[in-house]
Write a protein that holds these residues in place. Structure first.
Motif, mmCIF file in Angstrom:
data_model
loop_
_atom_site.group_PDB
_atom_site.id
_atom_site.type_symbol
_atom_site.label_atom_id
_atom_site.label_comp_id
_atom_site.label_asym_id
_atom_site.label_seq_id
_atom_site.Cartn_x
_atom_site.Cartn_y
_atom_site.Cartn_z
ATOM 1 N N GLY A 280 52.910 40.766 40.605
ATOM 2 C CA GLY A 280 53.338 40.570 39.224
ATOM 3 C C GLY A 280 52.555 39.464 38.548
ATOM 4 O O GLY A 280 52.209 39.559 37.359
ATOM 5 N N HIS A 281 52.270 38.389 39.291
ATOM 6 C CA HIS A 281 51.456 37.311 38.723
ATOM 7 C C HIS A 281 50.054 37.817 38.382
ATOM 8 O O HIS A 281 49.500 37.480 37.335
ATOM 9 C CB HIS A 281 51.354 36.156 39.722
ATOM 10 N N ALA A 282 49.481 38.594 39.292
ATOM 11 C CA ALA A 282 48.137 39.122 39.045
ATOM 12 C C ALA A 282 48.144 40.125 37.893
ATOM 13 O O ALA A 282 47.245 40.128 37.044
ATOM 14 C CB ALA A 282 47.593 39.767 40.315
ATOM 15 N N LYS A 283 49.154 40.978 37.853
ATOM 16 C CA LYS A 283 49.251 41.997 36.808
ATOM 17 C C LYS A 283 49.340 41.361 35.431
ATOM 18 O O LYS A 283 48.705 41.818 34.464
ATOM 19 C CB LYS A 283 50.483 42.855 37.074
ATOM 20 N N ARG A 284 50.148 40.304 35.334
ATOM 21 C CA ARG A 284 50.348 39.635 34.049
ATOM 22 C C ARG A 284 49.312 38.543 33.792
ATOM 23 O O ARG A 284 49.402 37.837 32.787
ATOM 24 C CB ARG A 284 51.739 38.999 34.028
ATOM 25 N N GLN A 285 48.363 38.402 34.719
ATOM 26 C CA GLN A 285 47.298 37.398 34.585
ATOM 27 C C GLN A 285 47.875 35.994 34.379
ATOM 28 O O GLN A 285 47.434 35.230 33.519
ATOM 29 C CB GLN A 285 46.348 37.767 33.435
ATOM 30 N N ASP A 286 48.861 35.667 35.222
ATOM 31 C CA ASP A 286 49.509 34.359 35.097
ATOM 32 C C ASP A 286 48.560 33.215 35.439
ATOM 33 O O ASP A 286 48.703 32.109 34.888
ATOM 34 C CB ASP A 286 50.749 34.303 35.998
ATOM 35 N N VAL A 287 47.617 33.459 36.357
ATOM 36 C CA VAL A 287 46.634 32.418 36.657
ATOM 37 C C VAL A 287 45.793 32.124 35.416
ATOM 38 O O VAL A 287 45.509 30.964 35.093
ATOM 39 C CB VAL A 287 45.739 32.827 37.845
ATOM 40 N N LEU A 288 45.417 33.168 34.701
ATOM 41 C CA LEU A 288 44.652 32.980 33.471
ATOM 42 C C LEU A 288 45.477 32.213 32.437
ATOM 43 O O LEU A 288 44.965 31.307 31.766
ATOM 44 C CB LEU A 288 44.216 34.327 32.911
ATOM 45 N N THR A 289 46.756 32.564 32.318
ATOM 46 C CA THR A 289 47.628 31.860 31.377
ATOM 47 C C THR A 289 47.692 30.374 31.705
ATOM 48 O O THR A 289 47.534 29.509 30.833
ATOM 49 C CB THR A 289 49.040 32.463 31.399
ATOM 50 N N GLY A 290 47.937 30.066 32.987
ATOM 51 C CA GLY A 290 47.993 28.666 33.394
ATOM 52 C C GLY A 290 46.667 27.959 33.194
ATOM 53 O O GLY A 290 46.634 26.772 32.840
ATOM 54 N N ARG A 353 59.878 30.165 34.007
ATOM 55 C CA ARG A 353 59.885 31.375 33.180
ATOM 56 C C ARG A 353 58.887 32.411 33.697
ATOM 57 O O ARG A 353 59.164 33.612 33.726
ATOM 58 C CB ARG A 353 59.564 31.010 31.723
ATOM 59 N N VAL A 354 57.722 31.946 34.094
ATOM 60 C CA VAL A 354 56.710 32.858 34.629
ATOM 61 C C VAL A 354 57.185 33.465 35.948
ATOM 62 O O VAL A 354 56.998 34.664 36.202
ATOM 63 C CB VAL A 354 55.373 32.107 34.810
ATOM 64 N N GLU A 355 57.816 32.663 36.801
ATOM 65 C CA GLU A 355 58.318 33.168 38.075
ATOM 66 C C GLU A 355 59.448 34.183 37.859
ATOM 67 O O GLU A 355 59.553 35.167 38.596
ATOM 68 C CB GLU A 355 58.812 32.016 38.942
ATOM 69 N N GLU A 356 60.291 33.958 36.855
ATOM 70 C CA GLU A 356 61.351 34.914 36.550
ATOM 71 C C GLU A 356 60.754 36.262 36.154
ATOM 72 O O GLU A 356 61.272 37.322 36.540
ATOM 73 C CB GLU A 356 62.227 34.377 35.421
ATOM 74 N N ARG A 357 59.676 36.226 35.383
ATOM 75 C CA ARG A 357 59.029 37.480 34.993
ATOM 76 C C ARG A 357 58.444 38.198 36.208
ATOM 77 O O ARG A 357 58.524 39.427 36.316
ATOM 78 C CB ARG A 357 57.942 37.210 33.949
ATOM 79 N N ALA A 358 57.858 37.435 37.122
ATOM 80 C CA ALA A 358 57.313 38.044 38.336
ATOM 81 C C ALA A 358 58.427 38.633 39.194
ATOM 82 O O ALA A 358 58.240 39.675 39.847
ATOM 83 C CB ALA A 358 56.508 37.011 39.124
ATOM 84 N N ASP A 359 59.591 37.979 39.216
ATOM 85 C CA ASP A 359 60.739 38.547 39.938
ATOM 86 C C ASP A 359 61.123 39.900 39.346
ATOM 87 O O ASP A 359 61.377 40.869 40.083
ATOM 88 C CB ASP A 359 61.937 37.598 39.855
ATOM 89 N N LEU A 363 61.180 43.701 41.072
ATOM 90 C CA LEU A 363 62.321 44.624 41.052
ATOM 91 C C LEU A 363 61.928 45.965 40.444
ATOM 92 O O LEU A 363 62.299 47.030 40.960
ATOM 93 C CB LEU A 363 63.471 43.996 40.268
ATOM 94 N N ASP A 364 61.161 45.933 39.369
ATOM 95 C CA ASP A 364 60.721 47.186 38.752
ATOM 96 C C ASP A 364 59.771 47.959 39.655
ATOM 97 O O ASP A 364 59.838 49.196 39.748
ATOM 98 C CB ASP A 364 60.021 46.891 37.424
ATOM 99 N N LEU A 365 58.866 47.237 40.309
ATOM 100 C CA LEU A 365 57.844 47.897 41.119
ATOM 101 C C LEU A 365 58.432 48.526 42.372
ATOM 102 O O LEU A 365 58.059 49.642 42.758
ATOM 103 C CB LEU A 365 56.750 46.893 41.501
ATOM 104 N N THR A 366 59.368 47.838 43.016
ATOM 105 C CA THR A 366 59.952 48.361 44.259
ATOM 106 C C THR A 366 61.213 49.173 44.021
ATOM 107 O O THR A 366 61.564 50.038 44.830
ATOM 108 C CB THR A 366 60.291 47.208 45.221
ATOM 109 N N GLY A 367 61.935 48.869 42.934
ATOM 110 C CA GLY A 367 63.208 49.543 42.692
ATOM 111 C C GLY A 367 64.221 49.282 43.784
ATOM 112 O O GLY A 367 65.110 50.107 44.026
ATOM 113 N N ASP A 368 64.120 48.103 44.428
ATOM 114 C CA ASP A 368 64.961 47.810 45.593
ATOM 115 C C ASP A 368 65.572 46.413 45.457
ATOM 116 O O ASP A 368 65.128 45.465 46.114
ATOM 117 C CB ASP A 368 64.106 47.911 46.861
ATOM 118 N N PRO A 369 66.602 46.257 44.623
ATOM 119 C CA PRO A 369 67.203 44.928 44.444
ATOM 120 C C PRO A 369 67.870 44.385 45.697
ATOM 121 O O PRO A 369 67.932 43.173 45.891
ATOM 122 C CB PRO A 369 68.211 45.144 43.316
#
Length: 418
Positions: A280-290, A353-359, A363-369
């Motif tokens: 999720g971090h890679a998908k949303r480019q969180d490293v780039l954001t930071g 906030r960024v970690e919450e988005r990755a969480d 959940l969306d990617l695995t569909g396994d809460p």
């Protein structure tokens, strides 16, 4: 217009750009995990385990906050009195008072003094993590890692000091402009290059053996549209019993890294869940954001330092003639330290906030809460985290949501509420 007017205008533009970018790129508006679910999640932990996690963090606090306090006092003592300038002069004297010796060696001496006075607190923390069974390192191995860390810091810090004072020497009126650009570029280089270069100094990485788990992780990344080069296993067990996984590198160097401890402590489904979070971090480019936030902040800090150079009383306190000369290096470090402490809670909030988005991505990617919740419970258990830390500490320094918040979010997701 004078350079000072240009600098003031540039600082305003950088700060506005920083705020606007952060407002757009950071997911600020996320509903909090229901408190009732957090209470229920906390009940999932045995009482003795919660007590042990809290005792562990209570034992760490004297070392952590003692180091912060003593380090701050010493940094301010060196930076806001002539003592730091005298140390810089002393370091440069054997080399004919050359400005390079003053800038590089003087700066490293200042940092070394702070590291030495806080070393007992670092030893305290190591004793605690060994006592609670988190660290597997002997004192010798711990000292070796500490020496490696100091060496890497000395090389990077020395290069940064050399570049900064070279600019101030050869462009005395406009050094803030070149310095701001250089600081931003340095943040970018460290963000994208440092992990690939430095990680092998501290860990050995081996390709994960062919098998169902490796196939699942590569398949997960492909399904998520995040290309990865390989899946590696880090020999974390020679240092710690903690479990973790992450995605490192970028472009052709991106790979999934799993601690060997995780392979022995967690189920394959839980490893997939953690990896989905990291993807999720890679998908949303969180490293780039930071990186962008860090680059804008670093550039603004350099310009602000230039403007602070007009405060003659501050320079007199520090025993320096100008902000851009090596005798002011202790003052520069003191001001940077103060800015870092002041900005710490904001950085922690952005990170949460960024970690919450990755969480949510996991959940969306695995569909396994259910597996997500069990993995958070396992992370909290093995890593001895406080599942529901004190509010003051959480707001000051927590870079991730608490364990009960993450488990509560999984419960709400399972009901279709998030």
């Amino acid at each position: 217009m004078t350079p000072r007017v240009w600098a003031a205008g540039t600082l305003a533009v950088l700060l506005v750009g920083l705020v606007v970018y952060a407002l757009v790129a950071v997911p600020w508006h996320r509903p909090p995990a229901p408190r009732a679910d957090q209470v229920a999640a906390l009940r999932d932990f045995p009482a003795d385990q919660v007590a042990r996690g809290r005792a562990f963090h209570a034992a760490l606090r004297p070392g952590s906050y003692g180091s912060m306090a003593v380090g701050l006092v010493v940094t301010l003592l060196l930076g806001l009195t002539p003592l730091g300038a005298r140390l810089v002069t002393w370091a440069g004297r054997p080399f004919g008072d050359h400005w390079v010796a003053r800038a590089v060696l003087g700066g490293l001496v200042i940092v070394l003094v702070v590291e030495v006075v806080t070393l007992p607190f670092a030893a305290w923390r190591h004793r605690v993590v060994v006592e609670y069974g988190i660290s597997t390192q002997t004192w010798g191995a711990w000292a070796a890692d500490l020496a490696k860390s100091y060496a890497v810091g000395a090389v990077l810090g020395g290069l940064a000091l050399l570049g900064f004072f070279a600019v101030t020497r050869f462009a005395p009126r406009w050094w803030w402009a070149f310095g701001a650009a250089g600081a931003a570029l340095l943040v970018v280089l460290l963000s994208f290059v440092l992990p690939v270069v430095v990680e092998p100094i501290f860990n050995k990485f081996t390709p994960m053996a062919a098998g169902p788990l490796r196939d699942d992780l590569l398949g997960l990344a492909a399904r998520d549209g995040v290309p990865v080069k390989d899946v590696l296993v880090a020999d974390a067990s020679r240092r710690t019993r903690a479990v973790n996984a992450y995605v490192s590198g970028f472009g052709p160097t991106r790979r999934i890294v799993v601690y060997d401890t995780m392979l022995t402590e967690a189920t394959p489904a839980e490893v997939v869940s953690v990896t989905a979070h990291e993807l999720g971090h890679a998908k949303r480019q969180d490293v780039l954001t930071g990186t962008v936030i860090g680059a804008l902040g670093a550039a603004a800090a350099v310009v602000a330092l230039y403007l602070l150079g007009s405060l003659g009383w501050l320079l007199r306190w520090a025993g320096a003639d100008a902000m851009g000369e090596p005798r002011a290096v202790a003052l520069l470090l003191a001001l940077v330290t103060l800015a870092g402490l002041a900005g710490g809670p904001v950085q922690a909030l952005v990170s949460r906030r960024v970690e919450e988005r990755a969480d949510r991505h996991a959940l969306d990617l695995t569909g396994d809460p259910a597996t997500f919740a069990s993995m958070q419970r396992r992370l909290g258990t093995v890593n001895l985290s406080d599942p529901d830390p004190p509010a003051w500490e959480y707001l000051m320094s927590s870079s991730h949501p608490s364990t009960v918040e993450r488990m509560a979010a999984a419960r709400a997701y399972a009901r279709g509420e998030r």
